[in-house]
Design an enzyme around this catalytic site. Sequence first.
Site, PDB file in Angstrom:
ATOM      1  N   SER A 186      -0.386  -7.040  -1.031  1.00  0.00           N
ATOM      2  CA  SER A 186      -1.524  -7.398  -1.876  1.00  0.00           C
ATOM      3  C   SER A 186      -1.193  -8.611  -2.734  1.00  0.00           C
ATOM      4  O   SER A 186      -0.198  -8.612  -3.456  1.00  0.00           O
ATOM      5  CB  SER A 186      -1.882  -6.240  -2.808  1.00  0.00           C
ATOM      6  OG  SER A 186      -2.161  -5.089  -2.073  1.00  0.00           O
TER       7      SER A 186
ATOM      8  N   ARG B 237      -0.443  -4.389   6.043  1.00  0.00           N
ATOM      9  CA  ARG B 237       0.463  -3.327   6.490  1.00  0.00           C
ATOM     10  C   ARG B 237      -0.307  -2.028   6.568  1.00  0.00           C
ATOM     11  O   ARG B 237      -1.400  -1.887   6.007  1.00  0.00           O
ATOM     12  CB  ARG B 237       1.643  -3.200   5.530  1.00  0.00           C
ATOM     13  CG  ARG B 237       1.251  -3.078   4.050  1.00  0.00           C
ATOM     14  CD  ARG B 237       2.302  -2.443   3.164  1.00  0.00           C
ATOM     15  NE  ARG B 237       3.626  -3.010   3.133  1.00  0.00           N
ATOM     16  CZ  ARG B 237       4.072  -3.929   2.258  1.00  0.00           C
ATOM     17  NH1 ARG B 237       3.261  -4.417   1.342  1.00  0.00           N
ATOM     18  NH2 ARG B 237       5.311  -4.363   2.307  1.00  0.00           N
ATOM     19  N   THR B 238       0.267  -1.079   7.274  1.00  0.00           N
ATOM     20  CA  THR B 238      -0.258   0.283   7.268  1.00  0.00           C
ATOM     21  C   THR B 238       0.440   1.049   6.150  1.00  0.00           C
ATOM     22  O   THR B 238       1.651   0.958   6.001  1.00  0.00           O
ATOM     23  CB  THR B 238       0.013   0.966   8.629  1.00  0.00           C
ATOM     24  OG1 THR B 238      -0.686   0.238   9.647  1.00  0.00           O
ATOM     25  CG2 THR B 238      -0.469   2.404   8.624  1.00  0.00           C
TER      26      THR B 238
ATOM     27  N   GLU C  79      -1.305   6.046 -10.557  1.00  0.00           N
ATOM     28  CA  GLU C  79      -0.629   7.084 -11.330  1.00  0.00           C
ATOM     29  C   GLU C  79      -1.451   7.473 -12.563  1.00  0.00           C
ATOM     30  O   GLU C  79      -2.239   6.689 -13.084  1.00  0.00           O
ATOM     31  CB  GLU C  79       0.745   6.590 -11.830  1.00  0.00           C
ATOM     32  CG  GLU C  79       1.740   6.318 -10.735  1.00  0.00           C
ATOM     33  CD  GLU C  79       1.382   5.084  -9.928  1.00  0.00           C
ATOM     34  OE1 GLU C  79       0.817   4.125 -10.502  1.00  0.00           O
ATOM     35  OE2 GLU C  79       1.635   5.088  -8.713  1.00  0.00           O
TER      36      GLU C  79
ATOM     37  N   SER D 162       4.071   1.242  -1.300  1.00  0.00           N
ATOM     38  CA  SER D 162       4.598   0.762  -0.011  1.00  0.00           C
ATOM     39  C   SER D 162       6.092   0.508  -0.140  1.00  0.00           C
ATOM     40  O   SER D 162       6.737   0.960  -1.084  1.00  0.00           O
ATOM     41  CB  SER D 162       3.874  -0.527   0.402  1.00  0.00           C
ATOM     42  OG  SER D 162       4.207  -1.580  -0.483  1.00  0.00           O
TER      43      SER D 162
END
Length: 260
Positions: free
Chosen positions: A27, A80-81, A181, A200
């Site tokens: 990101s 990405r996954t 969070e 990630s």
Amino acid sequence: MSHHQAAQALLTRFNVPAIDLALVLGSGWAGASAGLGETIGECELADLPGFAKPVVAGHGGSLRLIRTATGKVAALFNGRTHFYEGRGTGPVVHGVRTAAAAGASMIVLTNGCGGLNPDWAPGTPVLIRDHINLTGATPLEGATFIDLTQAYSPRLRALAHEVDPTLPEGVYVQFRGPQYETPAEVKMAKILGGDLVGMSTTLETIAAREAGLEVLGISLVTNLGAGISPTPLEHAEVIEAGKAAEPRLRSLLGGLLERL
Ligand code: 8IG
């Protein structure tokens, strides 16, 4: 082992004998990768075996092969996954394993994350020195005892510091997500020794070390952790912080590639 098929498909498609390194653009990092080298070719990740289309806006889903100024072939994974997608760890680390199978010896893992140090304004890049994996998951199977003492390469961190001596270092804490969070969880991460919270990278680093890759992790602090910042977290602020940090991130990645 579909990462071997994916690696073969990648090398065939772009007509290169091997790649030298890979970058995973998280990101806020996509724009920073423009103009890093001469483009060899580009494709959708979903066109290679074993890759699924990422789902989050701003998370991309493409692969670009470039030749760097020093003649190295780098694979840029845009998107990405994530583990929070619920498909297990296999798809999460497929890109890492594909890069290794295609010949890479190094991987640069980038992400956007929350910062726990109030001195790190949104837009600050931070080198990952170590991590805490709170996902309860691992990409490793069976009795695979991988040493993670220096998971984040001191050599590569020193090179990054040559490019930008002001880069801070921190411990990255991976939560499963996808929710951010609570303030109590952010406080817990801090007490545990964390400096950054994200969703990630730690699982990818584990798979990368298993595959023998040298790892450099760089987080872009896009927001302060919940409860540190007085305002709620929004995905839009993540995208904004990335945009504003683009020139700094681009010269960091560029300077790094010159030294690899
Ligand atoms: I961008 O504050 C981004 N990703 N876990 N917490 C977690 N992941 C994030 C955050 C954050 N910001």
